[in-house]
Design a protein around this motif. Sequence first.
Motif, short mmCIF file in Angstrom:
data_model
loop_
_atom_site.label_atom_id
_atom_site.label_comp_id
_atom_site.label_asym_id
_atom_site.label_seq_id
_atom_site.Cartn_x
_atom_site.Cartn_y
_atom_site.Cartn_z
N PHE A 74 17.19 102.26 45.76
CA PHE A 74 15.96 102.76 46.40
C PHE A 74 15.60 101.89 47.60
O PHE A 74 15.21 102.41 48.65
CB PHE A 74 14.83 102.75 45.38
N ILE A 75 15.75 100.59 47.46
CA ILE A 75 15.44 99.68 48.59
C ILE A 75 16.42 99.92 49.74
O ILE A 75 16.03 99.93 50.91
CB ILE A 75 15.48 98.23 48.11
N ARG A 76 17.69 100.13 49.43
CA ARG A 76 18.66 100.42 50.49
C ARG A 76 18.33 101.75 51.17
O ARG A 76 18.52 101.91 52.39
CB ARG A 76 20.07 100.48 49.90
N ASN A 77 17.85 102.71 50.41
CA ASN A 77 17.44 104.00 51.00
C ASN A 77 16.28 103.79 51.98
O ASN A 77 16.27 104.37 53.08
CB ASN A 77 17.03 104.96 49.88
N ILE A 78 15.34 102.97 51.60
CA ILE A 78 14.22 102.65 52.50
C ILE A 78 14.73 101.98 53.77
O ILE A 78 14.31 102.31 54.89
CB ILE A 78 13.20 101.74 51.78
N GLN A 79 15.66 101.04 53.62
CA GLN A 79 16.19 100.35 54.79
C GLN A 79 16.92 101.31 55.73
O GLN A 79 16.78 101.20 56.96
CB GLN A 79 17.13 99.23 54.34
N ASN A 80 17.68 102.22 55.17
CA ASN A 80 18.39 103.18 56.02
C ASN A 80 17.43 104.10 56.76
O ASN A 80 17.67 104.46 57.92
CB ASN A 80 19.35 104.01 55.16
N ARG A 81 16.35 104.47 56.11
CA ARG A 81 15.38 105.34 56.78
C ARG A 81 14.61 104.62 57.87
O ARG A 81 14.13 105.26 58.82
CB ARG A 81 14.41 105.92 55.75
N LEU A 82 14.44 103.33 57.73
CA LEU A 82 13.63 102.57 58.69
C LEU A 82 14.47 101.86 59.75
O LEU A 82 13.95 101.02 60.48
CB LEU A 82 12.78 101.53 57.94
N GLN A 83 15.76 102.17 59.83
CA GLN A 83 16.61 101.50 60.81
C GLN A 83 16.22 101.85 62.23
O GLN A 83 16.44 101.06 63.16
CB GLN A 83 18.08 101.88 60.57
N GLU A 84 15.64 103.05 62.43
CA GLU A 84 15.31 103.47 63.79
C GLU A 84 14.11 102.73 64.34
O GLU A 84 13.87 102.74 65.56
CB GLU A 84 15.03 104.98 63.80
N ARG A 85 13.34 102.13 63.49
CA ARG A 85 12.18 101.37 63.97
C ARG A 85 12.64 100.13 64.73
O ARG A 85 13.57 99.46 64.32
CB ARG A 85 11.30 100.93 62.81
#
Length: 1789
Positions: free
Chosen positions: A1734-1745
């Motif tokens: 779940f944490i890796r999923n969050i990181q992948n979604r927030l990479q564009e920031r």
Amino acid sequence: LTFMFLLHVFQYTRVWIPDTEDVWKAAEIVKDYKEGDPVLRLKLEDETPLEYPVGPKSNPLPFLRNPDILVGENDLTALSYLHEPAVLHNLRVRFLESNAIYTYCGIVLVAINPYEQLQIYGEEVINAYSGQNMGDMDPHIFAVAEEAYKQMARDEKNQSIIVSGESGAGKTVSAKYAMRFFATVGGSASDTNVEDKVLASSPIMEAIGNAKTTRNDNSSRFGKYIQIGFNRHYHIIGANMRTYLLEKSRVVFQAEDERNYHIFYQLCASASLPEFKDLALTSAEDFTYTSLGENIFIEGVNDAEDFKKTREAFTLLGIKESSQNSIFKVIASILHLGNVEICSDRDGESCHIARKDVHLQHFCNLLGVELQQMEHWLCHRKLATTSETYVKTMSTKQATNARDALAKHIYARMFDWIVEHINLSLQTSTKQHSFIGVLDIYGFETFEVNSFEQFCINYANEKLQQQFNSHVFKLEQEEYMKEQIPWTLIDFADNQPCIDLIEARLGILDLLDEECKVPKGTDQNWAQKLYNKHSSSAHFQKPRMSNISFIIIHFADKVSQGLLHQLFDEFQLVADLFSDKDDVTPAKSARVNVRALKTVPKAPNKEHRKTVGHQFRTSLHLLMDTLNATTPHYVRCIKPNDFKEAFSFDSRRAVQQLRACGVLETIRISAAGYPSRWTYPDFFNRYRVLMKKSDMTTADKKLVCKNLLETLIKEPDMFQFGKTKIFFRAGQVAYLEKLRTDRFRSACIKIQKTVRGWLQRIRYRKIRKMAVTLQRYGRGYMARRYADFLRQTRAAIICQKQCRMVRERREFLRVRRAVVTIQAYAKGMFTLLKPILWEEAAMIIQKNVRGWMQRKQFRRARNAAITIQCAFRRMHAKRQLKQLKIEARSAEHLKKLNTGMENKIVQLQRKMDDQSKELRTQNEQLQTVNTSLGSEVNKLQKQLELLRSEQEDGGQVRSLEEELEHLRKELEEAHALRNKMEEEHINEKMDLTQVGEGDRPTDTAHVLSEEVSSVSLQSELDKERERYQNLLKEFSRLEQRYDNLKEEMSLNKPGHTRNPSNQSSLESDSNYPSVSTSEIGDTEDSIQLVDEMGIDKAAMDISLFMKLQKRVRELEQERKKLQLTVEKMEELAKRKVTEQGFIRGQETADLAYNNLKRQELESENKKLKNDLNELRKTVAERASQNSSSNELQDSYNLLLSQLKSANEELDARKEEVLILRTQIETDSTPVVNNSKEPVDKEEALKAYHGLCDNHQDWCYLNEDGELGLAYQGLKQVARLLEAQLQTQSRQHKDELEALHTQIELLKGDIEDKQEKLSYMMSLSPEAQVEYSVQQEITRLTNDNLDLKELVEKLEKNERKLKKQLKIYMKKVQELEAAQAAAQSSRSKPELIRQVTVQRKEKDFEGMLEYNKENEALLVKTLINDIRPNNVSGTVPCLPAYILFMCIRHADYINDDQKVESLLTSTINAIKKVLKKNNDDFEMTSFWLANTSRLLHCLKQYSGEEAFMTQNTSKQNEHCLKNFDLAEYRQVLSDLSIQIYQQLIKVAEGIIQPMIVSAMLESESIPSLAGVKPMGYRNRSSSMDMDADGPTSYTLQALIKQLGQFHNIMRDHGLDPEIIGQAVRQLFHCINAVTLNNLLLRKDVCSWSTGMQLRYNTSQLEEWLRGNNLYQSKAAATLEPIIQAAQLLQVKKKTSQDAEAICALCTALTMQQIVKILNLYTPLNEFEERVTVSFIRNIQNRLQERNDPPQLLLDTKHTFPVLFPYSPSALSLEMLHIPASLNIDFLVRV
């Protein structure tokens, strides 16, 4: 432990079993175990079954696993089961899942090297850990450093931080970060920058003491102990470094894929520098000592750049350039010494050095020793007896060992010299009060081949482990004694026997020293002595297969120690070549002088020789004495893998290091006692669910806990009751957790059973009722549907019948029509085709014949008409000629003609004179040109003759030809330029026709762009204001520093000094430009104000924006009107523009082009002349120097022909110039005359004369000019009439267009109203009312703005009239005064007395007069001695009003010195008062209000219109008359900013200790927070020793403090805008401190904390609303902590949850979100941890920031402050001054 295991060994119990790969593997018991069973049936995590054999001796029962709720704890001692697998698993989970590299283990900080740069060492992290207790925050190296710093300050005892670990574990980095923390927190108070020097020593020590090994690219090969000294104020004043056990063997030997010390490679990489040419260095591959590892490079390391940093560090530490060069010479000499080749002699017992050995020569030159002596002593050794000395030869092996020993010793002495000079640069004359030592030393090491260095390293670790064990045991004993627990002796492994084996009498070191002193000592003899002496020791073993090595059993592991044969040779050579370190200090030039050994007066005393082992033992004892005298803090560094992979964990390597570093020993000591400890309130809150209602009768929680434990745990030895805590044996907390879980599970099952039954019954009733209803409706629906089906079937049959009939009939009719149509067209085509062709041919013939006949008839008629016209015109002309001749004979006509002719004659004469003058000048120019050309031709002929006679060389002719070619190229360029200008002229003519089309107004785009850019301009203004205020803050800090230094200087100087009285702060403060918008007020015209002052300075006022918007709308309407009129006018005047304007524009363009062309041709003509002259000069010069030849004559003839052609080209250009001039003169007059129509008679005559001059035909026709005059008069009249007609038609059209535009506007208004009406009719009645109210509000707002503008205009006119009236009054008074002065001699005394009576009757004007002598008393009374409570009952900001009234009087009397002195004294006095009360919020707020009020008064009464808009007429009369105090306003503005910054600093200092306790720790919602079984020991050394513990604050206390701040600022009269900005800054501090603590504390990252935090933030928002501060943007600063609280509360399982979190947490960075998710801790087993996926999923979604890498918020960030202009409504003449102020010396004026 066995008892506890028997309690828990049931089915589903989780255990740890040994594993060869992962060391320990998790499993679960699938069958109950009974005592005596040989096999334990298990199931692994991958569902694999396993039978685990158990036995009382061979294979004991496996270890139990801790509950999942305890996994990932910050402190390993918090685990219920303390053993090796639990420790390893906890470290692995924290390291891999949470990326946490630090973990506490009691008093030890375990640091795992991540092999990756982490953003957890910034200054904001240092600030977050500074002042915090060690157990409050997450584990960190800064927490250990803060603990040491705090204990040093509180206990006044020296501290030590012991950092240990094997190579590559991160010891050096940990020590470096600890020193950085001390340098930041305890920075030096002076300007010596000691902390920078301490940090600068690291590059030097890394260069000379670090090297690449197989385990680490930057491994420290020595131990160091750095003492950082502090004064009584705990600021760094100096440092001292001690080094231990430099690995000297690395100088002469490196293993494969290893390197020597970095300094050698750095020096070789920089050998090409000019200052290092004397070192004779090349690549590191060319030297033996640097190429043994076969790899001289490190990936990602630039040795040359590192060498620059090393030299810069040398310079920073004060080591001179000469000393640095000497160091580099010594290093280079060592490299050359390693390349010296020693050759063996034939006998094998002796050796020699090859002659002319280059490296030996370089060695001797660099060190300044004799070459012959070095050759001799490198191959010989000296044996001294009591009577004489012998010189003996050495074998090649012995000489090589001696050479290597010399190199090692030179490097070691140089290393000691550098360390000594670093210590000298870090020393200080100030007395040291205390110190903190940082020990960076090897951990336990064991290799396949262990040298003497490993022996000493392990010996030192034995001593440190002994000290560590005793310290841990001591802390345990202190804790038990403090809690009054019965003390039982804990048995722990004492390693004193191992230490005695090494250092005791006749130990390993003593026997080594004894063997070294024997002249012919050997390895075998020393080994035999060890076997004989220590074979009975439990820590000593003899290997089976070797007689020259031995094994030492250390506390961590067995080490096979090889013999140390190199030590003997080193000792011999060191004894012979060098004196003792204590006797002689190395030469300051860092040279080793061997020359002095030629005449040694006596042999050295063997008793004073010190071996390396003896020296190390002595230094180690000194180190242990130092550590025992301090309070130690331990950091154990762990290397997670051998491949340097980021966040990769090798369990086998980790366990090996945990065993070696003593962490498991700490666990064992803790587990032997009572490792789990709970306070009584925490235990009660956690386990009260296990109590009965009868147990809760008493209010004494301590007694309740005792009763509960006695009923739950039957063994009394499993727990003990202390004063404040309950102590548990290992496993008891897990047992209590199991009971608590069972209780919760049974309760949940009971609740679920009841609720599910109730839900199922309700569901059954609903389903039955719905089923009956559905059946009833379904049956009826089925019957109706069947009836409909029958009806639809019959209707469908009928419809099908009709439809088929219609379809067939339509098809038939369509086919029939098609056939008939085809037949008709075919018949018609055959019938009509033939006649049509004949008709077309006949028509073509008729057309041509008729055309020919018509043309012939036309030509005949035209010729006849021309003949008739000629005859008629001839007859008409004759008649007119006759009539004119008759009229010409009359006298009046002659007079008129003569009057016109005189003017004409005069004009013609002037024109003829001008033309004759021009003709003469042109003739003269032509003559001069002809003469010059003739003379030039003659000269050229003469030169030709000279050239023919002398025959010059061919090379010069070629040069002349090249010059001629150059001239041709320039001529071609001129032609090209001419063509280019012609093309540009044509393009300009084309552009002139389209001039009107490109100038369309762009007002709409401009207005829109201004509106769009206003937001960006405002943000830029904020940034500029922030930068300016930061600069101002820095300036105030430097000014404060300057004052402090000045005071110190005044205190140090004897006697007294006099401060300059005329010094003004204006000199330093007035240089800053003002960016404040406070000087903007309301004016008569808002748009003009914005244009004058700029958008950046415009105040953000709603009325101003409304005005601007309204003005924009008006401009838009006007623009549309103008655009329409312009378009109409363009259409009307299009023909005229095309016929006249275009012709005139073309003529003017042609004229401009001709002028440009003429100028261009003239410039080309001049250029060609110059080139020709230069060419002639060169020809003449070269002709006089060359001889004659035939070839030269031909070339010269060719050159002459080329010159002639150039002359012809020049003449042609001259003719073109003349032709253009004539064309310009002839064309200029018509252009001028046609450009403007003649209006009167004189202009008509001028036009007529111009025609006569320029047109010969007209002059011929009009010989006497009379016909021309008549024609021009008629033409003038016609033009006047035409112009009048055009103006009238234009006016009519304009009026018509205006009416059309009005009609269109009215139509637009009607359409808008109709749209609004239709929209309102579509709404509901309530919405209609609301919409109509909104429309009425907008209408009234617009009307209000119109009225306001009208009022402003009227006020402006009124002010203008008042000013004029004042001027007139002054003039009248001056006239009256003049008359009075003229009549003063004869006036009566009554008149004088009458005037004085009028002056006495003047009212109080709001001014206060004081004498110059009373200025100091005034400042002292109003500023220095005043207190806020003294003027609490008066008008707010009374001192500011009084000071301004005094300034007004000084301005009134025009005393500039008095004004300057008073303002300067006021500013300096305010600064002194604030410096004296730098921690008093009330005083700071008081003077901020007064300073800002004084600033507003200076603006309000400055006389500037921008600040007078809100004044009354009386206030406008009180404006300053003589002085402009704008510069002092800037100074006061800067002072206000400084006071505001001090106010924020004081307020933050007051509330900062309250924030964490109030926001995170206090229970605002009672009984919400569930206590997690923490069990970790709050370190008694870091906590307050009182019984109540540290002070805790509630949220109400924080809100109360904020309310006090707000009341104080409001009572002092501070502007509401400034109060709002201060509250916003304080709320930012609350948000930053709270969020930073949340990110650094695992214990508060839970669901209940999120609920508490959200409630607390809502309370703060309510406080803002209650005090009308919600609009101050303070609530927006709490957005990050609000989102963090929501993040703790939301679900964290699915991908939808991840998407919701990403959309929710916009104010948090990706690092902060991931950190909170990693720290999230469930409070009970019913919650689930956040999974890694779940944490890796969050990181992948927030990479564009594009979030900044910074994890924590900057608590020191300050928003830019804005001081808006706020005029006072108070009249100065109405101000009451209380008598309690004691300012009677002021006189009211």
